[in-house]
Scaffold this motif. Structure first.
Motif, PDB file in Angstrom:
ATOM      1  N   TYR A  11       0.860  -1.177   0.000  1.00 24.43           N
ATOM      2  CA  TYR A  11       0.000   0.000   0.000  1.00 24.43           C
ATOM      3  C   TYR A  11       0.899   1.231   0.000  1.00 24.43           C
ATOM      4  CZ  TYR A  11      -3.725  -3.133   1.704  1.00 24.43           C
ATOM      5  OH  TYR A  11      -4.645  -4.150   1.854  1.00 24.43           O
TER       6      TYR A  11
ATOM      7  N   TYR B 197       0.831   5.393   0.942  1.00 22.54           N
ATOM      8  CA  TYR B 197       0.112   6.448   1.644  1.00 22.54           C
ATOM      9  C   TYR B 197       0.918   7.743   1.554  1.00 22.54           C
ATOM     10  CZ  TYR B 197      -2.668   2.740   3.840  1.00 22.54           C
ATOM     11  OH  TYR B 197      -3.488   1.671   4.065  1.00 22.54           O
TER      12      TYR B 197
ATOM     13  N   PHE C  64      -4.592   7.300   1.820  1.00 18.28           N
ATOM     14  CA  PHE C  64      -4.320   6.142   0.978  1.00 18.28           C
ATOM     15  C   PHE C  64      -4.214   6.566  -0.484  1.00 18.28           C
ATOM     16  CE2 PHE C  64      -4.513   2.090  -0.912  1.00 18.28           C
ATOM     17  CZ  PHE C  64      -5.543   2.046  -1.842  1.00 18.28           C
TER      18      PHE C  64
ATOM     19  N   HIS D 168      -3.077   0.504  -3.886  1.00 17.60           N
ATOM     20  CA  HIS D 168      -2.789  -0.814  -3.322  1.00 17.60           C
ATOM     21  C   HIS D 168      -2.492  -1.803  -4.441  1.00 17.60           C
ATOM     22  CE1 HIS D 168      -4.651  -4.717  -1.481  1.00 17.60           C
ATOM     23  NE2 HIS D 168      -3.339  -4.719  -1.345  1.00 17.60           N
TER      24      HIS D 168
ATOM     25  N   ARG E 214      -5.117  -3.263  -6.931  1.00 21.93           N
ATOM     26  CA  ARG E 214      -6.361  -3.670  -6.273  1.00 21.93           C
ATOM     27  C   ARG E 214      -7.285  -2.499  -5.973  1.00 21.93           C
ATOM     28  NH1 ARG E 214      -7.334  -8.617  -3.793  1.00 21.93           N
ATOM     29  NH2 ARG E 214      -6.327 -10.240  -5.038  1.00 21.93           N
ATOM     30  N   ALA E 215      -6.728  -1.348  -5.676  1.00 21.89           N
ATOM     31  CA  ALA E 215      -7.571  -0.202  -5.338  1.00 21.89           C
ATOM     32  C   ALA E 215      -6.783   1.084  -5.485  1.00 21.89           C
ATOM     33  CB  ALA E 215      -8.096  -0.322  -3.906  1.00 21.89           C
TER      34      ALA E 215
ATOM     35  N   VAL F 254      -4.238  -9.697   1.899  1.00 21.46           N
ATOM     36  CA  VAL F 254      -5.001  -8.451   1.800  1.00 21.46           C
ATOM     37  C   VAL F 254      -5.526  -8.002   3.157  1.00 21.46           C
ATOM     38  CG1 VAL F 254      -7.072  -7.386   0.840  1.00 21.46           C
ATOM     39  CG2 VAL F 254      -5.629  -8.823  -0.600  1.00 21.46           C
ATOM     40  N   GLU F 255      -6.020  -8.911   3.976  1.00 19.93           N
ATOM     41  CA  GLU F 255      -6.694  -8.519   5.217  1.00 19.93           C
ATOM     42  C   GLU F 255      -5.788  -8.542   6.437  1.00 19.93           C
ATOM     43  OE1 GLU F 255     -11.171  -9.986   3.885  1.00 19.93           O
ATOM     44  OE2 GLU F 255     -10.384 -10.453   5.864  1.00 19.93           O
TER      45      GLU F 255
END
Lengths: 114, 112
Positions: free
Chosen positions: B33, B35, B45, B48, B55-56, B97-98
């Protein structure tokens, strides 16, 4: 998207007292809530985190509580020490859309007075 | 030390220039990620990547782009730099991811 509000923005406590920092979030799908400590010019360091399937988690002098109904979570530091002085950030995240990006609060500058 | 490395530590450049920031995740971490931390916007953010795939995207400007390479390191490219791009740029990595995100030491970008 998610919005995280954090209060207070500054907090001064006497050494040995407790400190409480509160955060609210807007997205009911959020299910992961980490807290980071950041010293000046340094990286954010994870100090504790909680997932939505528990209401409270404790690690020595640090605890976090989560109220999913009210959409708020809090950091509690007991027996504060001068080395606890730093900026603390709360964050919220949900696992939607294959990513887990963190939305941060604006931070709380904690000063522990010896 | 989180195990996440970032280079360079400091970068001073002029408006209109282009820079590349590099991040190496912890061994075994597949997620990276990015930031941005500035005084007025806080920690935000940007983007990612997971195992090479985007992913995002968050609040990332069109002048900014990123990629994750087969060895899992990631680069954030910032072009047509403006004074307002001056900030601390952090990358964070996680196993999946989590999982918990661990932050690197950051790159302080100063645009003059």
């Amino acid at each position: 998207g998610e919005n995280v509000e954090q209060h207070p923005s500054t907090l001064s406590v006497q050494e040995g007292d407790s400190a409480v920092i509160k955060c609210t979030y807007s997205d009911s799908a959020s299910n992961y809530f980490p807290w980071y400590k950041q010293e000046l010019g340094k990286r954010p360091q994870l100090i504790i985190d909680i997932r939505s399937n528990v209401g409270e988690k404790k690690d020595q002098r640090i605890a976090v509580t989560l109220n999913k109904t009210a959409k708020h979570f809090s950091l509690h530091i007991t027996e504060t020490q001068p080395e606890d002085s730093a900026v603390y950030f709360c964050a919220a995240s949900s696992s939607g859309a294959g990513s887990y990006q963190l939305t941060f609060g604006k931070g709380t500058k904690l000063s522990v007075i010896p | 030390d989180s195990g996440v490395t970032q280079t360079p530590k400091h970068l001073i450049t002029a408006t209109g220039q282009r820079v590349t920031l590099r991040c190496s995740p912890r061994s075994g971490d597949l997620s990276v990620y990015w930031y941005q931390q500035s005084l007025d916007q806080g920690l935000q953010f940007l983007i990612h990547y997971y195992n090479g795939e985007e992913r995002a995207k968050g609040n990332i400007l069109e002048r900014f782009s990123a990629q994750q390479f087969p060895d899992l390191h990631s680069e954030l490219n910032l072009s047509s730099l403006e004074l307002g791009d001056s900030a601390l740029y952090f990358c964070a990595s996680s196993v999946a991811v989590e999982d918990t995100q661990y932050f690197g030491p950051g790159t302080r970008l100063t645009v003059l």
